[in-house]
Structures are given as C-alpha cells and as structure tokens.
Design a protein around this motif. Sequence first.
Motif, short mmCIF file in Angstrom:
data_model
loop_
_atom_site.label_atom_id
_atom_site.label_comp_id
_atom_site.label_asym_id
_atom_site.label_seq_id
_atom_site.Cartn_x
_atom_site.Cartn_y
_atom_site.Cartn_z
N VAL A 50 15.07 4.23 -12.74
CA VAL A 50 13.76 4.75 -12.34
C VAL A 50 13.32 5.87 -13.28
CG1 VAL A 50 12.47 5.88 -10.47
CG2 VAL A 50 14.13 4.06 -9.94
N VAL A 123 10.06 -1.24 -6.38
CA VAL A 123 9.54 0.13 -6.27
C VAL A 123 8.66 0.43 -7.49
CG1 VAL A 123 10.24 2.56 -6.48
CG2 VAL A 123 11.31 1.09 -4.76
N HIS A 126 5.42 -1.59 -7.25
CA HIS A 126 4.54 -0.99 -6.25
C HIS A 126 3.88 0.27 -6.81
CE1 HIS A 126 3.04 -0.42 -2.20
NE2 HIS A 126 3.49 0.83 -2.22
N HIS A 127 4.63 1.05 -7.56
CA HIS A 127 4.11 2.25 -8.21
C HIS A 127 2.96 1.89 -9.14
CE1 HIS A 127 4.12 6.08 -10.36
NE2 HIS A 127 4.25 5.42 -11.49
N VAL A 134 2.94 6.49 -6.06
CA VAL A 134 4.23 6.39 -5.40
C VAL A 134 5.14 7.42 -6.08
CG1 VAL A 134 6.24 4.91 -5.03
CG2 VAL A 134 3.94 3.96 -4.84
N ASP A 135 5.82 8.23 -5.29
CA ASP A 135 6.73 9.24 -5.83
C ASP A 135 8.03 8.54 -6.23
OD1 ASP A 135 8.49 11.30 -6.34
OD2 ASP A 135 7.94 12.45 -4.56
N LEU A 136 8.15 8.24 -7.52
CA LEU A 136 9.32 7.48 -8.00
C LEU A 136 10.61 8.26 -7.85
CD1 LEU A 136 7.92 5.69 -11.17
CD2 LEU A 136 8.49 4.68 -8.96
N ARG A 138 11.41 10.42 -5.48
CA ARG A 138 11.79 10.32 -4.06
C ARG A 138 12.33 8.93 -3.76
NH1 ARG A 138 9.65 8.20 0.30
NH2 ARG A 138 7.68 7.71 -0.72
N CYS A 139 11.65 7.91 -4.28
CA CYS A 139 12.11 6.54 -4.06
C CYS A 139 13.49 6.32 -4.66
CB CYS A 139 11.12 5.54 -4.65
SG CYS A 139 9.56 5.45 -3.74
N ALA A 140 13.73 6.87 -5.84
CA ALA A 140 15.05 6.72 -6.48
C ALA A 140 16.13 7.35 -5.61
CB ALA A 140 15.03 7.34 -7.87
N GLN A 142 16.07 7.83 -2.41
CA GLN A 142 16.25 7.03 -1.20
C GLN A 142 16.98 5.72 -1.49
OE1 GLN A 142 12.31 6.85 0.54
NE2 GLN A 142 12.69 8.72 1.71
N LEU A 143 16.72 5.10 -2.64
CA LEU A 143 17.45 3.89 -3.01
C LEU A 143 18.93 4.19 -3.22
CD1 LEU A 143 15.03 2.03 -5.45
CD2 LEU A 143 15.62 1.38 -3.10
#
Length: 154
Positions: A50, A123, A126-127, A134-136, A138-140, A142-143
């Motif tokens: 990410v 993700v 979607h970004h 999309v806050d990459l 934050r997503c990273a 969470q993944l």
Amino acid sequence: MISYYFSGKPELFREVGQTILTEAGAAIEASIAAEMTYRGKLGAYIASQVAVVIRRPLYAQALAEIVAMAQARQVDGLDDIARSALSIECLVNLLEQGCRAGEFHTSDSHLMALAIRGAIDNVVRHHHLRDGDVDLERCARQLVDLFDRCITSV
C-alpha cells in the motif's frame, strides 16, 4: 527522442513496467527483511504494498494500465511484466515459512495469498475509483490486523 531509445511502444511499456517493478520490489523486500518474525514480515508485506501506491501513485497507475494492456492483448510482449506484477509467489513462500515456524495456521497458503493480494488490490482500486477519497494508510493498518487475526496460531 523516445523512438531513438525504443523500437516501439511495446519496448517502452516493457521498460517502464520493469523499472516500476524493480523499484517497488526493492522497497517491499527491504520492509520485509527488516522484520524478525513472520507476523511482522506479513504486516510489512501488506503495509509496503500500500505504501508504494501512496508514495508513487503514478507508478501504480502506470503499472495497472500496462497489466491491463497485456491482459487485453492490446500490446504484445508484456506478458512477463503482467505475470510479475500479479505474482503471489513471494507471499505464498512467506506464509508457508510462517506455518513451518509455527507462527501461522493456514491450510492453504496459496488461497490465503490470493485473499491477501485481492484485498490489497481492491483497497487500491476503491481508492482510485473514489478519486483518492480513501485513507490508504488506515486501510493498510486494518488489513494487517485483519490478516494477522486470520492466520496467527491460537
């Protein structure tokens, strides 16, 4: 000037793809190597995939377009770039090593690698579809947490 160095579009796209893969691969490998545990290595793999998109969004977009051209057969000679970009071999090996070390429990490392890679790719997709909304980072995080919970030994 470009035509002086490259015989055509396929060669140019190939060189761009290889340059991106080399740079991204080095960053990802360095992140993984810095970790001592397989859990840490898996987290570094996910986060660094990410991070490449965050640091080099145009590289990520160019590589995605090169892969799409190869898959649609719009440009010949890009199959190896597409295979490298879509490869999960490194991730499968990491998961298998983590299983042998007793840090992970997964009955099918290949399937889990596909799930991890698919989650990362979606993700990022979607970004891009949401124009960067999309806050990459934050997503990273969470993944990393999600897959850590999925595969760590209980």
